[in-house]
Motif scaffolding. Sequence first.
Motif: not given
Length: 170
Positions: A38-39, A109-116
């Motif tokens: 992702n960007v 995306n829940s994985v992107v937001m959660g990892s962030f």
Amino acid sequence: MIKAIAKLFKALNANVNPGEIAHAFSCGILLGLMPKNNVLWYLFFIFILFIRINKPMYLLMTLLASAIAPSLDGLFDSVGYAFLTIPALSDFFATLFEVPFVAFTKFNNSVVMGSFLCGLAFYIPAYFIGRLFVFLWRKYITAFMRRTKITKVVAKLPLLGKIVSLVGDE
């Protein structure tokens, strides 16, 4: 790659500010936990390169955290889903999603937001762990390593002479 590792060891043993190494440790973990498709990841990667931190530690921790991150995807998914489904933020996320190019960050995306979010939450503890590591390295580990027989034998290898000369060429 050998030159970067040599620079890392040089920074750990030199009079480099431990905060620079600790921030590199934390930034590397933050970036390493995030998915790379992702960007948002690329924006953080470029932004962090402009910060005064120890780049070899940053890249090393990014690689190490990237190796661990897939095993934490279940945690990231649940944290991201819990955050993205907060009713008070639903209008904000809908508006944000309609802004051009913001969707490329895949914030929805829940994985992107959660990892962030997990990376942000772990930033401060990782900073203190990084400072503790630098303190322990400089005070105890370096002295111990210099006294061991295996270090004395390895120091005589020709490859290490090359590494030392690479670090000295700066």
